[in-house]
Design an enzyme around this catalytic site. Sequence first.
Site, PDB file in Angstrom:
ATOM      1  CB  CYS A 186       3.439  -6.291 -15.480  1.00  0.00           C
ATOM      2  SG  CYS A 186       2.195  -7.470 -14.916  1.00  0.00           S
ATOM      3  CD1 TRP A 238       6.599  -5.898  -8.471  1.00  0.00           C
ATOM      4  CD2 TRP A 238       7.575  -5.162 -10.334  1.00  0.00           C
ATOM      5  NE1 TRP A 238       6.275  -6.764  -9.491  1.00  0.00           N
ATOM      6  CE2 TRP A 238       6.861  -6.330 -10.646  1.00  0.00           C
ATOM      7  CE3 TRP A 238       8.273  -4.513 -11.357  1.00  0.00           C
ATOM      8  CZ2 TRP A 238       6.829  -6.870 -11.921  1.00  0.00           C
ATOM      9  CZ3 TRP A 238       8.231  -5.050 -12.635  1.00  0.00           C
ATOM     10  CH2 TRP A 238       7.527  -6.216 -12.906  1.00  0.00           C
ATOM     11  CB  THR A 242       1.862  -9.439  -8.065  1.00  0.00           C
ATOM     12  OG1 THR A 242       0.679  -9.359  -7.271  1.00  0.00           O
ATOM     13  CG2 THR A 242       2.505 -10.808  -7.902  1.00  0.00           C
ATOM     14  CB  VAL A 243       2.601  -4.613 -10.747  1.00  0.00           C
ATOM     15  CG1 VAL A 243       3.429  -3.774  -9.815  1.00  0.00           C
ATOM     16  CG2 VAL A 243       3.477  -5.375 -11.731  1.00  0.00           C
ATOM     17  CE1 TYR A 279       4.809 -14.358 -17.329  1.00  0.00           C
ATOM     18  CE2 TYR A 279       2.919 -14.077 -18.779  1.00  0.00           C
ATOM     19  CZ  TYR A 279       3.920 -13.523 -18.001  1.00  0.00           C
ATOM     20  OH  TYR A 279       4.057 -12.168 -17.898  1.00  0.00           O
TER      21      TYR A 279
HETATM   22  N1  LIG Z   1       0.122 -12.360  -9.790  1.00  0.00           N
HETATM   23  C1  LIG Z   1      -0.858 -12.438 -10.806  1.00  0.00           C
HETATM   24  C2  LIG Z   1      -0.712 -11.456 -11.949  1.00  0.00           C
HETATM   25  C3  LIG Z   1       0.240 -10.367 -11.754  1.00  0.00           C
HETATM   26  C4  LIG Z   1       1.649 -10.810 -12.037  1.00  0.00           C
HETATM   27  O1  LIG Z   1       1.978 -11.977 -12.221  1.00  0.00           O
HETATM   28  N2  LIG Z   1       2.513  -9.824 -12.069  1.00  0.00           N
HETATM   29  C5  LIG Z   1       3.925 -10.122 -12.217  1.00  0.00           C
HETATM   30  C6  LIG Z   1       4.572  -9.239 -13.253  1.00  0.00           C
HETATM   31  S1  LIG Z   1       4.010  -9.560 -14.895  1.00  0.00           S
HETATM   32  C7  LIG Z   1       4.598  -9.836 -10.907  1.00  0.00           C
HETATM   33  O2  LIG Z   1       4.311  -8.846 -10.265  1.00  0.00           O
HETATM   34  N3  LIG Z   1       5.523 -10.712 -10.511  1.00  0.00           N
HETATM   35  C8  LIG Z   1       6.277 -10.544  -9.293  1.00  0.00           C
HETATM   36  C9  LIG Z   1       6.332 -11.809  -8.479  1.00  0.00           C
HETATM   37  O3  LIG Z   1       5.662 -12.782  -8.839  1.00  0.00           O
HETATM   38  O4  LIG Z   1       7.042 -11.775  -7.489  1.00  0.00           O
HETATM   39  C10 LIG Z   1      -0.904 -13.819 -11.368  1.00  0.00           C
HETATM   40  O5  LIG Z   1       0.147 -14.502 -11.287  1.00  0.00           O
HETATM   41  O6  LIG Z   1      -1.918 -14.219 -11.891  1.00  0.00           O
END
Ligand SMILES: N[C@@H](CCC(=O)N[C@@H](CS)C(=O)NCC(=O)O)C(=O)O
Length: 361
Positions: free
Chosen positions: A69, A102, A136-137, A200
Site C-alpha cells: 500500500c 487485511w 485500511t492500512v 487511482y
Molecule cells: N483509506 C485511506 C488511505 C489508506 C488506503 O486507502 N489503504 C488501502 C490500501 S492501499 C486500504 O487499506 N484499502 C482497504 C479498503 O479500502 O477496504 C484513503 O483512502 O485515503
Amino acid sequence: MTTGNDIKDDWAGDAQNASPDGEFVRDTNYINDRITAEAPAGEPTEQPDGTFHWPVEAGRYRLVAARACPWAHRAVIVRRLMGLEDVISLGLTGPTHDNRSWTFDLDPGEVDPVLEIPRLQGAYLNRFPDYPRGITVPAIVEESSRKVVTNDYPSLVRDMITQWREHHRAGAPDLWPAEHVEEMEELNEWLFTEVNNGVYRCGFAGSQDAYDAAYDRLWAALDKLEERLSTRRYLVGDHITETDIRLFTTLVRHDPVYHGHFKTARNKITEMPNLWGYLRELFQLPGFGDTTDFTEIKQHYYIVHTEINPTRIVPKGPDLSGFATPHGREALGGQPFAEGTTLPGAMPAGEELKNPEPFQA
Ligand SMILES: N[C@@H](CCC(=O)N[C@@H](CS)C(=O)NCC(=O)O)C(=O)O
C-alpha cells in the site's frame, strides 16, 4: 446499522467509491486520534472535537502496514528514517485482503505475533464494535488493548516526524523543516489530488469521459514534476522531505502497476529522465528501496481489484533492474540529507523484504 462484517461486498477495496459521472472519489474520513508529545501519560485524553490524544510512549504501539500500500509505505519509510524501529513495532499484513479485512497471512499460523489476531479488522472492532468504514492500512494499534488508535495516514506519518522527537535516532533527518512548511503543505495537497490519488482516479474511472479527464490531469501533473526536477534535486529545499516520500511511494509503483493496471500508460517513468533519476536516487537510499517489495505490490493491485482485473493474473514484467543503475542526480549539487544527518543503519532483523529482486539482495 452496518457491521464490520459487511463493510465490503467483495474484494473491491477503494474501487467502490464512484460519483454518478464515474469519477473515483476517495473516502478521506478516518479515525483521527493522534499520538502527541503533549498528551499526558496514561489513558488518552479527549479533545474538544471529540477525538483523543494518546501519549508518546515507547513499546506501546504497533504500526500495521501492508508493503503493497502506497499510503502505508510512507509510514514504513518514515519509521525507518527516524529510527523508530525499537520504539514502534511493525506488523505486516499480506498483500491481499478479502471482503472482511487485511489478514496476517504471512505470519506463522497466519496470526500477528504481537496482537494475536488473524485480521486487522479485529483491532478496529475491538475499538468500535460497529465500525462502518473500510479496514485500511496504515493503522496504529495499541499493543496491550489490541485497539486501533488511528488510521489517519497523513497525521500518523507527520506525528512520527514531529511528535516522537525524543525517540528519534541520533542523526535522524528533519523531514518537516520549519522554513519550508508552507511550500510543503501546498505541494502535498497538490500531489495528493493530482498524483497520489490521480493514478487511482484513472484506474477506477467508471466512464470513458472520467478516465480521459483523469489521464490528462495526471499527465499534466507528471509533466510539471518532470520540469520541476530538472533544476532541483528534491521537491522542496535542498534535502529530502516528507513531500519527497509522498511522491516516491506513487512513482515507484507506476511502471510495475499503474501504467498497465490503472491505464496511465502515456509513458513509463523510465522514459522521463528527471523523474527517473530522482526515483532511482531515492530508491537507492536506505529506507526507500529496502522497504519496496515489488512482488507484493503487484500481487495487491492485480489480485484485489477484480473489477478491473477479473482473472487476477499478475504480470511478470516489467524488468526493474534499471532501479539499480547510477542516477546521476549529484550533478544538481546538494545531498539527500542536511549536514550532521546520518543514514539509517541496517534493516532490523525480521523486517527484511520477503521477495527482494536480485538487485535488492
Ligand atoms: N483509506 C485511506 C488511505 C489508506 C488506503 O486507502 N489503504 C488501502 C490500501 S492501499 C486500504 O487499506 N484499502 C482497504 C479498503 O479500502 O477496504 C484513503 O483512502 O485515503
